[in-house]
Enzyme design. Structure first.
Site, PDB file in Angstrom:
ATOM      1  N   HIS A 506       0.837  -1.210   0.000  1.00  0.00           N
ATOM      2  CA  HIS A 506       0.000   0.000   0.000  1.00  0.00           C
ATOM      3  C   HIS A 506       0.870   1.258   0.000  1.00  0.00           C
ATOM      4  CE1 HIS A 506      -3.646   2.350   1.283  1.00  0.00           C
ATOM      5  NE2 HIS A 506      -2.692   3.143   1.756  1.00  0.00           N
ATOM      6  N   GLU A 507       1.771   1.307   0.951  1.00  0.00           N
ATOM      7  CA  GLU A 507       2.601   2.513   1.070  1.00  0.00           C
ATOM      8  C   GLU A 507       3.540   2.650  -0.123  1.00  0.00           C
ATOM      9  OE1 GLU A 507       1.673   4.681   3.022  1.00  0.00           O
ATOM     10  OE2 GLU A 507       0.430   3.437   4.339  1.00  0.00           O
ATOM     11  N   HIS A 510       1.771   4.465  -2.783  1.00  0.00           N
ATOM     12  CA  HIS A 510       1.866   5.928  -2.582  1.00  0.00           C
ATOM     13  C   HIS A 510       3.248   6.421  -3.029  1.00  0.00           C
ATOM     14  CE1 HIS A 510      -1.857   6.726  -0.500  1.00  0.00           C
ATOM     15  NE2 HIS A 510      -1.585   5.955   0.533  1.00  0.00           N
ATOM     16  N   HIS A 513       3.502   6.843  -6.637  1.00  0.00           N
ATOM     17  CA  HIS A 513       2.759   8.045  -7.050  1.00  0.00           C
ATOM     18  C   HIS A 513       3.677   9.273  -6.956  1.00  0.00           C
ATOM     19  CE1 HIS A 513      -1.491  10.087  -6.669  1.00  0.00           C
ATOM     20  NE2 HIS A 513      -1.028  10.141  -7.897  1.00  0.00           N
TER      21      HIS A 513
HETATM   22 ZN   LIG Z   1      -2.837   5.203   1.996  1.00  0.00          ZN
END
Ligand SMILES: [Zn+2]
Length: 721
Positions: A506-507, A510, A513
């Site tokens: 998940h991280e 990010h 991104h």
């Molecule tokens: Zn998040």
């Protein structure tokens, strides 16, 4: 699923930033030259000459921050005054681009400070934070309430049609305009003064709120002896021994309130009394009475937020903050939450009955309580699917999961990661990786800080020391992922739970991104997107973790090196929706309480406990489940964004639907789809409207159906209708 990220990341998405955090204008290399600095020994104020322009960690001490901030704040005000005083008529370049490039020192110093205060704080840093947060909020209000600056920005908005701006420039201009409006720049002097006072006070209260939670987390440690370990698997015993020895208790075992420590304990400890004790401490953080009790603070924060909303012309705080989100209104948020709540609750009640049955079958003569849920869920999962956490964990070594996250990004986006052990970072546990693109060009630096420690805030988040843009030459990002995993014993690899592994993916979503960002303007760089869009790249990335071709390669037993068996992968896949009723209800209850708190019009005399009880009662919250974050330690929303917790679900509607685009091709690494994903989402930052960006990827808007299918709730809904 929903994990601390959006609000725990350095607040970047949208301009309604966390008080005291960065403002969009405080950005990157300045074009205008300031008066030369007097000679100084403060490394924060000298040129940052470390490799990649990393902060000067090797020479940094906490005493450097305050003078550096003083200097940077003053410089920033001078720069802004120069922009405001220009004789020439406002243009996009002399006003918006000038704002974009103003305050580079302030931005750099704040990014170092707030990363440190989250990851490795100390009494000195905490005191500084209490001092600085209101000052930075005041500074930000001073800028965004500045009449001359606002006049220039507003005049650009008025003649926007004649400016021939690109789509990205329009978004940037809108963001600045919005920031001024939200600071009250268009309101009478009295209202402006009050808004400034509110911003300062809120920054102070939010800092205190977060520090209180950390204090309660630091204060609790469940210390165990060898005969208290019934049910705990080897890996967890080793991690508990490591936690104890790190806290100066060699020979003992300890469970902390870090999610990676307490959740497995609740899953495995056969000692019902100890489970209850740990669970009570966990859910009562911030509500223990005394100096660290947050409940009065919450009431004041909510009251001030509501007042701010009214001053800005909105009926409630939620209406004010949601105006600039994809959802737009509290009603739209509630519609989505309740659409999922009903089938999730029905599923959770069925799960509860199954757990009760398992208790009774095992001869237990008691009713399932909240501290039993995870324990019996593991037993039922094992019985039904022949899978439990203890059988998966030996296959999830931290280093392999990191390698898997890099490899998935390599296959999707062509990136290559190389560890750099030669760089000075802020803590011995932090690791740096240089990221290059397929052509070998430098993309950015990625730092992973994976282990829990008492000086670190709980949760997991992504943040940065520098964001990509090319307004003043190409600037490449320095991105950080912070997690709270329990460290393996000395000489042993660190093993992750499946939830930990998902958090890492998940991280890293990010982080990508931020790392893949390819925009011109700093204020729309990387994760600077609408708050309910920001979880799309992160949650979407989680989908790749459980792909058989990823697991076969990276899930290897830490002792034998043998790859996870195809049959265990199959069982894992089949068990994917197990306990989803619980997880969805746990999350949604927090999201609903968040929304309800921020649509209150009259907050005077709010009793937080009463409010929680009543709200949960009104939606039929099962007694055996406690909301994922109770109000008194709900850092996402009280120490972070008002009415923002729904955004995980809002983004999930998109991520569930988006992964379908890969599945439809029959190849989860389909090159054409990955290219489109890169162009429309991962590299695009906030340069276009998020709904348009999503449509550009998928060819149509998302549907809620994919989300319900992903969580295994679709059939329940069909039955209900
Ligand atoms: Zn998040």
């Amino acid at each position: 699923m929903a994990r601390k990220a959006a609000s725990q990341r350095k607040a970047k998405a949208g301009l309604a930033r966390r008080p005291g955090r960065r403002k969009p204008a405080a950005a990157r290399p300045a074009r205008r030259k300031l008066a030369p600095a007097p000679r100084t020994k403060n490394p924060l104020l000298e040129p940052w000459t470390a490799a990649f322009g990393l902060p000067p960690f090797a020479r940094l001490s906490s005493s450097h921050f305050l003078p550096a901030f003083e200097r940077a704040l003053a410089d920033n005000l001078r720069e802004l005054a120069a922009i405001a005083r220009q004789r020439s008529a406002p243009t996009f370049a002399n006003t918006i681009e000038a704002l974009e490039l103003s305050g580079p020192a302030l931005d750099r110093i704040a990014s170092v400070f707030f990363n440190l205060s989250g990851t490795d704080t100390s009494p000195e840093i905490q005191e500084l934070e209490r001092k600085l947060a209101p000052r930075l909020a005041k500074h930000s209000m001073r800028i965004y309430q500045d009449a001359s600056l606002f006049k220039r920005v507003a005049s650009l908005v008025k003649k926007q049609a004649s400016l021939r701006l690109s789509e990205e420039q329009v978004r940037v201009l809108e963001r600045y305009h919005r920031a001024f409006i939200k600071a009250g720049a268009s309101l009478p002097a009295g209202a402006r003064r009050r808004l400034a006072a509110i911003a300062e006070r809120l920054a102070k209260l939010a800092t205190k709120f977060n520090q209180n939670v950390l204090a309660d987390e630091q204060a609790f440690l469940l210390v165990l002896d060898a005969d208290d370990l019934a049910g705990l698997p080897d890996a967890l015993r080793a991690a508990a021994a490591e936690t104890a020895s790190a806290r100066g208790l060699p020979g003992k075992y300890a469970i902390s309130l870090s999610r990676s420590s307490i959740e497995p304990f609740l899953q495995f400890s056969a000692r019902r009394d100890l489970r209850e004790k740990a669970f009570q401490a966990w859910i009562n953080r911030g509500a223990n009475g005394g100096k660290t009790d947050n409940r009065k603070l919450v009431a004041e924060i909510l009251d001030l937020r509501a007042e701010r909303g009214r001053l800005l012309g909105f009926p409630t705080a939620a209406a004010a903050t949601l105006e600039f989100s994809m959802a737009k209104t509290p009603e739209a948020v509630r519609r989505l939450l309740m659409e999922v709540w009903h089938p999730a609750r029905e599923r959770a009640l069925k799960e509860r009955d199954a757990l009760q049955k398992s208790i009774t079958a095992a001869g237990g003569n008691f009713r399932l309580a909240a501290w039993d849920w995870r324990y019996y869920a593991e037993k039922v999962r094992k019985a039904n699917f022949a899978v439990d956490e203890a059988s998966i964990k030996p296959y999830l070594q931290l280093d392999n999961v990191i390698a898997a996250a890099f490899d998935v990004a390599h296959r999707l986006f062509g990136i290559v990661a190389t560890e750099r052990k030669d760089l000075a970072l802020y803590h011995a546990d932090a690791r740096a990786f240089e990221i290059k693109d397929a052509a070998g060009r430098h993309l950015g630096l990625f730092v992973g800080d994976y282990f829990a420690r008492p000086s670190k805030r709980s949760g997991a988040w992504m943040s940065s020391w520098r964001d990509q843009h090319r307004l003043d030459g190409e600037v490449r990002p320095l991105v950080v992922n912070v997690m709270n995993f329990g460290k393996g014993a000395a000489g042993e690899p660190t093993l992750l739970s499946s939830d930990d592994a998902r958090t890492l993916f998940h991280e890293f979503g990010h982080a990508l991104h931020g790392l893949l960002s390819n925009v011109t303007y700093p204020s729309v760089s990387g994760t600077s997107v609408e708050r309910d869009f920001v979880e799309l790249p992160s949650q979407l990335y989680e989908h790749w973790l459980l792909q058989p071709e990823v697991l076969r390669r990276y899930a290897r037993h830490y002792k034998t090196g043998k790859a996870i068996s195809p049959s265990l992968i199959k069982r894992l896949q089949r068990a994917r929706n197990f306990n989803q009723g619980f997880q969805t209800v746990e999350y949604l209850a927090s999201a609903i309480v968040d929304l309800d708190l921020h649509v209150l019009e009259d907050i005077k005399g709010l009793d937080v406990d009463d409010f929680e009880r009543q709200t949960l009662g009104s939606i039929g919250m099962p007694e055996e489940i406690v909301m994922r974050h109770r109000i008194a330690h709900f850092q996402h929303i009280i120490g972070g964004y008002a009415a923002g917790y729904y955004s995980y679900l809002w983004s999930e509607v998109m991520d569930a639907d988006a992964f379908g685009a890969f599945e439809a091709t029959g190849d989860v690494f389909d090159a054409k789809t990955a290219r489109r994903l890169y162009e429309t989402i991962y590299s695009a930052g906030g340069r276009r409207d998020p709904a348009a960006a999503y449509r550009a990827f998928r060819g149509r808007p998302p549907t809620t159906e994919a989300l319900l299918v992903k969580r295994g709730l679709a059939s329940d809904r069909a039955v209900r209708h």
